[in-house]
Design a protein around this motif. Structure first.
Motif, PDB file in Angstrom:
ATOM      1  N   UNK A 414       0.764  -1.204   0.085  1.00  0.00           N
ATOM      2  CA  UNK A 414      -0.134   0.086  -0.032  1.00  0.00           C
ATOM      3  C   UNK A 414       0.921   1.209   0.011  1.00  0.00           C
ATOM      4  N   UNK A 415       1.985   1.357   0.965  1.00  0.00           N
ATOM      5  CA  UNK A 415       2.632   2.549   0.819  1.00  0.00           C
ATOM      6  C   UNK A 415       3.618   2.728  -0.319  1.00  0.00           C
ATOM      7  N   UNK A 416       4.087   1.630  -0.919  1.00  0.00           N
ATOM      8  CA  UNK A 416       4.955   1.624  -2.134  1.00  0.00           C
ATOM      9  C   UNK A 416       3.801   2.286  -3.338  1.00  0.00           C
ATOM     10  N   UNK A 417       2.536   2.077  -3.348  1.00  0.00           N
ATOM     11  CA  UNK A 417       1.656   2.599  -4.127  1.00  0.00           C
ATOM     12  C   UNK A 417       1.422   4.263  -3.940  1.00  0.00           C
ATOM     13  N   UNK A 418       1.304   4.435  -2.685  1.00  0.00           N
ATOM     14  CA  UNK A 418       0.636   5.678  -2.316  1.00  0.00           C
ATOM     15  C   UNK A 418       1.698   6.716  -1.687  1.00  0.00           C
ATOM     16  N   UNK A 419       2.892   6.620  -1.578  1.00  0.00           N
ATOM     17  CA  UNK A 419       3.718   7.374  -0.728  1.00  0.00           C
ATOM     18  C   UNK A 419       4.354   8.607  -1.484  1.00  0.00           C
ATOM     19  N   UNK A 420       3.846   8.644  -3.189  1.00  0.00           N
ATOM     20  CA  UNK A 420       4.420   9.926  -3.811  1.00  0.00           C
ATOM     21  C   UNK A 420       3.232  10.710  -3.790  1.00  0.00           C
ATOM     22  N   UNK A 421       2.099  10.588  -3.179  1.00  0.00           N
ATOM     23  CA  UNK A 421       0.898  11.483  -3.146  1.00  0.00           C
ATOM     24  C   UNK A 421       1.075  12.648  -2.481  1.00  0.00           C
ATOM     25  N   UNK A 422       1.111  13.869  -2.890  1.00  0.00           N
ATOM     26  CA  UNK A 422       1.186  15.243  -2.000  1.00  0.00           C
ATOM     27  C   UNK A 422       0.140  15.289  -0.959  1.00  0.00           C
ATOM     28  N   UNK A 423      -1.189  14.885  -1.324  1.00  0.00           N
ATOM     29  CA  UNK A 423      -2.108  14.979  -0.357  1.00  0.00           C
ATOM     30  C   UNK A 423      -1.954  13.978   1.096  1.00  0.00           C
ATOM     31  N   UNK A 424      -1.204  12.916   0.842  1.00  0.00           N
ATOM     32  CA  UNK A 424      -1.013  12.258   1.882  1.00  0.00           C
ATOM     33  C   UNK A 424      -0.089  12.918   2.986  1.00  0.00           C
ATOM     34  N   UNK A 425      -0.347  13.545   4.243  1.00  0.00           N
ATOM     35  CA  UNK A 425       0.340  14.129   5.104  1.00  0.00           C
ATOM     36  C   UNK A 425       0.719  13.313   6.343  1.00  0.00           C
ATOM     37  N   UNK A 426      -0.223  12.082   6.594  1.00  0.00           N
ATOM     38  CA  UNK A 426       0.050  11.331   7.885  1.00  0.00           C
ATOM     39  C   UNK A 426      -0.308   9.820   7.609  1.00  0.00           C
ATOM     40  N   UNK A 427       0.521   9.194   8.284  1.00  0.00           N
ATOM     41  CA  UNK A 427       0.078   7.533   7.884  1.00  0.00           C
ATOM     42  C   UNK A 427      -0.485   7.138   9.470  1.00  0.00           C
ATOM     43  N   UNK A 428      -1.613   6.821   9.208  1.00  0.00           N
ATOM     44  CA  UNK A 428      -2.229   6.356  10.507  1.00  0.00           C
ATOM     45  C   UNK A 428      -2.218   4.729  10.788  1.00  0.00           C
ATOM     46  N   UNK A 429      -1.680   4.051  11.815  1.00  0.00           N
ATOM     47  CA  UNK A 429      -1.401   2.698  11.904  1.00  0.00           C
ATOM     48  C   UNK A 429      -2.516   1.773  12.063  1.00  0.00           C
TER      49      UNK A 429
END
Length: 842
Positions: A414-429
């Motif tokens: 999931x993170x490999x897919x999503x870590x380039x998105x500027x909208x994502x500003x926090x990861x909630x575990x």
């Protein structure tokens, strides 16, 4: 001579065009699938299966939403079924396998999916929210015969969630074709380590893979381009890869005078990377990104691009009413546009990863995203009643059974897919995980009855009864289970940081006073609280160096005041921004609830006006009405002013947007506004003024005996006047239908929302009567379903007819691949038919 030059130029351009076409990495793989429901939960032994009698479908597809609501099923998933389904697709090998590889990428399949190609098992993926891909190259046919891809989806444990999940291949599927020397899927990671107004540093990590049997020398050329395609910076690297080797390189760039990404200005760039061998381009990869900085300060809050930014957030589930979880992008676009107009600038993906397509939309529209990964860790939650699991039946077994084996893989994919998105500003575990570790609640002192573990003595409304030192002693002395929450959280946090150390981690804490002493809160960067605003003073006193905020709350003025009163608290995420299906155990016929700003059909509700008046600077005023006897207020005997029966009465609630009651009936009129003073008038006669300072909860109220006519709320600031009105409607004599889009793309994806509304002879909406309406579609479009937005609407979604709610109904139509005219007709007995014409083009 000129003709020869032109001919050569044309041949060269055709050659370039052909080369470009051959480099198309992604092929839309959503069309021409077969589908059937089966009884057997065991995957088939012999595949592919005979599918000539199966349904023809296209993806994304959610089979649960196609069914009727059934009171004998489970309210936790909205009284809709699950089951077991099989998908199959036949296709010819699209490339030369001597030189190219072929992958299939599933963005989401719910759930317990098993995949085959030509009878060869590719693998399984239990988690319904994580993307997965497989290399098909070794199994594809090279003799011109068709290949068969088979997907078995086991959602027989249909009540395995506390909310509606949908069933099937409900997200997009792509076929990926690449040269044997290529950038792998999700093979780039881009960051902006230094940003100023003058320039931004851009750092790009690129993975390279060589599947040739020989070593390869490769030139890696990357251009940074803006939205217009203008090249802003360029870098070239040369490297070599041995046969079957995967390697990483990095490239650095400078973008001068960057336009920064923010909710107000969501500017996007792209890093376009080409791999060249002997001057020939063999692979191209595009990495969209935004340039922005994020910083969190304990006593100051959140800074975006150096500016203190308040996070005006909503929690969302991933379904969208009549389409279930197979949500066309246009539906999300309409809903997010309405949320943004109401002041929202952030979304929490509750309580699981959303689709790539959704995050792309947040990038483009400008929403901050708190990206949540899991709702369960080591132990199960109770799907029917929340908290810890009190059932053991087959239907409610969930992800906790897979967590130990699959959590790391699901998180990393999931993170490999999503870590380039500027909208994502926090990861909630994770979300409210403490409920599943029973000792946490007992340690608080508020829970004392082991026979009734959910019984408490004011837990949610009171601050902690112990100091941290006392809580630590209680925690250390309490018997624990096989798994320690703080250890699991640290493990998850470490996995996140391995993938991305540029964003902070968080977790939604429901028992924070214990989590602060157990090590759970320390495992993440910024603990977020769930319905625990009352604990902020305690935390500030005992943990002054720990930044905390609100990750989930009911969505009231009191919630927002915490952000204004405690500088380090920078966010709220109200539960929820939009209605969702499920979480209605034993509440039939309620199958959905809790949309604070939009209902299940995407219609605005009172909370939209309420929060717009708080979050937006533009002038706002709106009116809602309720019968006094149902409002939680009574009229003062002497003054006639509204008197609250209890403190809870002051909170906003869904009110009526009409002025139609019995003559003389006492009505509570509620006005939300960002003006300091508002005047209410009935038929031109002033009913007095109310001021914001004297209105608890920022809602101004009057008790008004009903009189037919026009109710007006008005406010002035200098020469500027803002007015809201409600007019009494007469008997319905007509209806209208309207479309949010009339010009559509003939791509089989684009949608238009068609709204039906009863009206009187003056054109005033009639919201107190209902009628049965039928929609008919002619032309190159299909009808996706119908809804009226009501919690208790248990009419089939997959239909073309229903009874309205508040005189209103919705249908959504979707284009086909053929362009042309589209005609929608609405019919209701006793009224003239109404039509609306749309057009789709290529």
């Amino acid at each position: 001579m000129k003709r020869i030059i032109v001919l050569l130029l044309g041949l060269w351009m055709m050659s370039c065009s052909q080369q470009q076409a051959n480099l198309q990495r992604e092929i839309d793989f959503n069309f021409d699938w077969k589908f059937t429901l089966v009884e057997d939960t065991l995957p088939p032994n012999n595949v592919p299966l005979a599918d000539q009698d199966w349904r023809d479908i296209r993806l994304p597809h959610d089979w649960s939403v196609e069914a009727s609501f059934d009171s004998t099923l489970e309210g936790c998933v909205g009284y809709l079924p699950g089951g077991v389904g099989v998908y199959q697709k036949h296709f010819k090998t699209p490339v030369d396998l001597e030189k190219q590889n072929v992958f299939v990428l599933f963005d989401g399949v719910y759930n317990n999916a098993t995949f085959w190609i030509n009878g060869k098992k590719l693998g399984v993926n239990p988690y319904g929210y994580s993307p997965v891909y497989y290399d098909l190259s070794s199994y594809l046919k090279t003799n011109g015969e068709e290949n068969s891809i088979t997907v078995h989806v086991d959602h027989s444990r249909f009540a395995d969630s506390r909310w509606y999940t949908g069933s099937g291949i409900y997200r997009n599927v792509k076929l990926i074709t690449v040269d044997k020397l290529h950038i792998p899927i999700w093979g780039t990671f881009i960051t902006t380590p230094e940003v100023t107004k003058e320039a931004s540093k851009v750092h790009l990590q690129i993975e390279l893979e060589n599947n040739y049997t020989t070593d390869q020398n490769v030139e890696v050329v990357t251009s940074i381009v803006d939205a217009k395609g203008t090249e802003l910076s360029k870098a070239t690297s040369n490297t070599s890869l041995k046969s079957n080797q995967r390697n990483k390189i990095t490239q650095d760039f400078t973008v001068k005078s960057p336009k920064l990404w923010s909710p107000e200005s969501p500017t996007l760039y792209s890093a376009l990377t080409q791999l060249k061998v002997d001057g020939k381009v063999v692979d191209e990869y595009s990495t969209p990104f935004g340039i922005r900085t994020i910083e969190f300060k304990v006593d100051e809050g959140f800074y975006l691009n150096g500016e203190n930014t308040l996070v005006k957030g909503v929690c969302l589930h991933h379904d969208a009413g009549l389409v279930g979880t197979a949500v066309p992008l246009g539906i999300w676009e309409r809903r997010l546009k309405l949320l943004k107009e109401g002041g929202v600038n952030a979304i929490r993906t509750s309580h699981n990863p959303f689709s790539k397509e959704f995050l792309d939309l947040c990038d483009r529209m400008g929403f901050l995203v708190q990206h949540e990964l899991f709702d369960e860790f080591d132990y199960a939650k109770d799907k029917r009643q929340n908290f810890h699991d009190r059932h053991s039946d087959y239907a409610t077994r969930g992800y906790d059974e897979h967590f130990q084996q699959w959590a790391k893989s699901d998180l990393q994919r999931t993170m490999r897919r999503d870590r380039n998105h500027p909208s994502v500003f926090q990861w909630s575990i994770g979300n409210e995980i403490e409920w599943t570790y029973l000792h946490y609640r007992y340690i608080t002192g508020f829970y004392t009855d082991p026979k009734n573990p959910n019984k408490n003595k004011g837990f949610f409304g009171k601050p902690p009864m112990f100091t941290p030192e006392e809580l630590k002693v209680r925690y250390d002395n309490w018997e624990k289970g096989e798994y320690i929450l703080a250890e699991t959280a640290k493990k998850l946090n470490d996995w996140v940081k391995e993938m991305d150390d540029t964003r902070p981690t968080t977790a939604n804490l429901i028992i924070p006073q214990v989590s602060h002493v157990s090590g759970y809160a320390d495992a993440v960067d910024i603990p977020g609280y769930s319905y625990r605003n009352v604990i902020f003073p305690w935390t500030k006193k005992y943990f002054p160096n720990t930044q905390v905020t609100t990750n989930e709350c009911p969505g009231t003025w009191d919630d927002w005041k915490q952000v204004l009163e405690y500088p380090g608290v920078f966010s709220i995420f109200m539960w929820t921004g939009i209605d969702y299906i499920g979480e209605r155990n034993e509440r039939w016929p309620e199958k959905s609830a809790w949309g604070d700003m939009l209902d299940l059909a995407g219609f605005k509700v009172t909370g939209w006006n309420y929060f717009k008046s708080i979050w937006k600077d533009e002038p706002h005023i709106s009116i809602g009405t309720l019968p006094l006897k149902k409002s939680g207020f009574k009229a003062h005997e002497m003054s006639g002013l509204p008197v609250a029966k209890n403190k809870g009465s002051y909170k906003w609630r869904n009110s009526n947007w009409h002025w139609n009651y019995k003559k003389g009936e006492k009505v509570l009129v509620e006005v939300t506004s960002n003006y300091a003073t508002v005047e209410l008038l009935l038929n031109g006669k002033s009913l007095g003024y109310r001021s914001m300072s004297d209105s608890p909860g920022r809602i101004m109220r009057w008790v008004v005996p009903f009189e037919e006519g026009e109710l007006v709320a008005r406010a002035k600031f200098g020469k500027e006047e803002t007015v809201a009105t409600l007019k009494s409607a007469g008997k319905p004599s007509q209806f209208t239908i309207s479309a949010d889009k009339k010009q559509l793309k003939a791509d089989a994806y684009d949608v238009s929302h068609i709204v039906f509304q009863l009206k009187d002879k003056e054109g005033i909406p009639v919201k107190t009567e209902d009628v049965r309406v039928t929609f008919e579609v002619e032309g190159n479009a299909k009808l996706l379903g119908v809804d009226n937005g009501a919690w208790t609407n248990i009419q089939d979604f997959q239909s073309n007819t229903l009874t309205t709610s508040q005189g209103r109904a919705l249908t959504i139509i979707q284009t086909t691949k053929e362009a042309g005219d589209i005609k929608i007709t609405a019919k209701a007995e006793g009224y003239p038919d109404q039509t609306i014409n749309l057009k789709s083009t290529h």
